[in-house]
Write an enzyme that holds these catalytic residues in place. Structure first.
Site, PDB file in Angstrom:
ATOM      1  CG  ASP A 187      36.689  44.738  40.332  1.00  0.00           C
ATOM      2  OD1 ASP A 187      37.402  44.380  39.378  1.00  0.00           O
ATOM      3  OD2 ASP A 187      37.137  44.957  41.463  1.00  0.00           O
ATOM      4  CG  ASP A 220      40.444  40.730  38.742  1.00  0.00           C
ATOM      5  OD1 ASP A 220      41.013  41.251  39.720  1.00  0.00           O
ATOM      6  OD2 ASP A 220      40.399  39.498  38.555  1.00  0.00           O
ATOM      7  CD  GLU A 267      44.561  43.209  39.595  1.00  0.00           C
ATOM      8  OE1 GLU A 267      44.990  43.043  40.745  1.00  0.00           O
ATOM      9  OE2 GLU A 267      43.664  42.497  39.085  1.00  0.00           O
ATOM     10  CG  HIS A 326      40.818  44.204  46.664  1.00  0.00           C
ATOM     11  ND1 HIS A 326      41.195  45.092  45.675  1.00  0.00           N
ATOM     12  CD2 HIS A 326      40.669  42.999  46.048  1.00  0.00           C
ATOM     13  CE1 HIS A 326      41.269  44.448  44.524  1.00  0.00           C
ATOM     14  NE2 HIS A 326      40.952  43.192  44.716  1.00  0.00           N
ATOM     15  CG  ASP A 327      44.090  41.748  45.479  1.00  0.00           C
ATOM     16  OD1 ASP A 327      43.352  41.023  46.176  1.00  0.00           O
ATOM     17  OD2 ASP A 327      43.943  41.885  44.244  1.00  0.00           O
TER      18      ASP A 327
END
Length: 559
Positions: A98, A200, A254, A327-328
């Site tokens: 990440d 991210d 993302e 995860h979000d």
């Protein structure tokens, strides 16, 4: 057809804090992941995306990084990380890290120096502003985690920008020294053997010059001034030229708020930016006018329309990332399926959808078991800063009904995806010998990996088959996509076609049996069932059972 390994891969996301704890402190760690490498190999995935494991004070569970080139103490050491990478590579699995470079932690040395020495080397590594002429905030943007995006720093005597937590100050990408430091850090990991990056909120790094307010309201959405900002493509091309082009690397960005047209620019191969992006349009279908926490029922025709738009939009240029949870996001079987009576068939149906659309599928840990949302009764049981800030703002300070707010958190909160992985039916689901950092979902007794890896008819067994199918049949990666019955309320049907070969996918998103009217050009062909979540027993060519999914190969289709 331009073949590439990243197009043909299946990616598995690990949220380390909740995957496996090796030392009994209640927190998942790198050695815990090493313990489960054979499980990942058995599932058949090609790439692991590891959520952040860098040094962090954990205000936002590792997405607030204080040292990009060291490992969080709770997760282990760099030697553990090296062993993890070697273990993955021995099993033919790649590792994607990440990359969190819109912001750092306020405990990062860069920020500490930026505060102490405004005129020094790190003085403009972050976005600093004086108060407005009237003494108020520099602008009226609202943070993703509630409240304004500005925090006053007494020592420096200025405000700093934080699109997320106040402990996550935004980096100043206008500063070439910041970009150079980021690129050097990326090379550090690539030289250690990393195979790619998930980036991210990468489309937020370029802000409009002047950081203007949005209207006159005290606080307002400022996203039009930083989503797909003015220099974003320039920055990503520079990153590609300086770093990514020099390695065999897999990239996915993302990108909240991204449009199809922008996505084509980010992912078109000749533009040399990124390979794939995560878009969020389908994640907003159950959000009402008030946004994420204003929950409304989602409708299948709208869901199909969004998925179709992206399938068609990136068909010729670019590439899709396929996901329904991470995860979000809440657990997909609770959100888009049925986590009660039809949990198993609906989990398999959603898996069928993800693995038969065009794009690269992303599996989030526990998805392959059909793990569900958790409904904690008390706000104190939740750990996620986004949910806690929202509750505090609306209930503690805003007077909202606690039950209504709790229901929203139980439905959409990020902790739904962050409860520990359910390995067996022992204490704490086999995740830890200690006390877990967040409670385990109580349904681990009936939903766990140990049971499912022994059962070929389980959700896990079905995922293994889906992943194997993608490896065996290029039609699932490269075949053209065509939507059927766009307005049907319960059936999602489409074809994939490659050369003379056509596959038909029919999914019944309903607790009721549903009739499927075969299009003549497909009904007249010779059809054979490739995979189905009920199997062939009791199968009716004209009627689909609740949450039934079938994939057919159609030979000699007419028309």
């Amino acid at each position: 057809m331009e073949r590439a390994s990243w197009k043909e891969a299946v990616v598995y996301q690990i949220y380390p804090r909740s995957f496996m704890d090796s030392n009994g402190d209640g927190i998942g760690d790198l050695r815990g992941i090493i313990m489960k490498l054979d499980y990942l190999k058995e599932l058949g995935v090609d790439v692991i995306w590891l959520s952040p494991v860098y040094k962090s004070p954990n205000d936002d569970n590792g997405y607030d990084i204080s040292d990009y080139q060291d490992i969080m103490d709770e997760f282990g050491t760099m030697a553990d990380w090296d062993e993890l990478l070697a273990g993955l590579h021995e099993r033919g699995i790649k590792l994607m890290m990440d990359l969190v470079v819109n912001h750092t932690s306020d405990e990062h040395p860069w920020f500490v120096e930026s505060v102490k020495h405004p005129e020094g080397e790190y003085g403009d590594y972050y976005v600093w502003r004086d108060a407005a002429p009237d003494g108020g905030l520099p602008n009226n943007w609202e943070s993703f985690f509630s409240g304004p995006v500005w925090e006053y720093n007494e020592e420096r005597g200025q405000y700093y920008l934080h699109l997320f937590s106040k402990k996550q100050p935004d980096l100043n990408w206008e500063n070439p020294k910041v970009r150079r430091a980021v690129y050097d850090m990326m090379k550090f990991w690539l030289d250690k053997g990393v195979d790619g990056f998930r980036m991210d909120v990468i489309n937020l790094i370029s802000k409009v010059e002047g950081l203007p307010s949005n209207g006159e309201a005290p606080i307002a959405d400022g996203s039009m001034y930083y989503v797909d900002g003015p220099r974003i493509h320039e920055f990503l091309r520079e990153m590609n030229e300086e770093v990514l082009s020099k390695y065999d690397v897999m990239t996915v960005g993302e990108m909240p708020g991204v449009t199809v047209e922008e996505a084509k620019k980010y992912t078109a191969e000749e533009r040399r930016e990124l390979q794939m992006i995560f878009q969020f349009e389908h994640m907003r279908l159950d959000g009402g006018p008030g946004g994420k926490w204003d929950i409304v029922p989602w409708k299948l025709p709208q869901f199909k329309a969004v998925m179709h738009k992206w399938q068609i939009g990136l068909a010729e240029k670019g590439w899709n990332s396929l996901y329904l949870n991470n995860h979000d996001q809440p657990r997909m079987v609770s959100r888009f399926g049925n986590d009660g009576e039809y949990r198993v068939p609906s989990a398999k149906l959603l898996g069928t959808l993800l693995h038969t659309l065009k794009g690269t599928p992303y599996v989030y840990q526990g998805e392959e078991l059909g793990m569900t949302n958790v409904k904690f009764a008390m706000i104190d049981d939740y750990k996620d800063i986004e949910s806690l800030n929202m509750y505090n703002e609306r209930v503690t300070h805003g007077g909202a009904d606690p039950g209504t707010v709790m229901a929203a958190i139980q439905t959409r909160g990020r902790d739904n995806a962050r409860t520990p992985m359910q390995w067996n039916d022992g204490d704490y689901a086999g995740f830890t010998t200690g006390t877990p950092w967040i409670e385990v979902n109580s349904n681990y007794v009936t939903i766990n990996a140990e049971q499912q890896t022994r059962d070929p008819d389980s959700v896990f067994g079905y995922y293994r088959k889906l992943i194997a199918l993608r490896k065996e049949h290029l039609i699932l990666t490269y075949g053209d996509y065509e939507l059927l019955l766009p307005d049907h309320e319960t059936i999602y049907a489409y074809t994939r076609t490659l050369g003379e070969e056509t596959w038909l996918i029919v999914l019944n998103f309903s607790t009721e049996p549903t009739v499927f009217d075969w299009p003549p050009k497909l009904a007249n062909g010779e059809k054979s069932l490739i995979i189905g979540n009920y199997g062939e027993d009791g199968m009716d060519d004209a009627q689909w059972r609740p949450y039934e999914a079938r994939v057919y190969s159609i030979k000699q289709a007419i028309g």
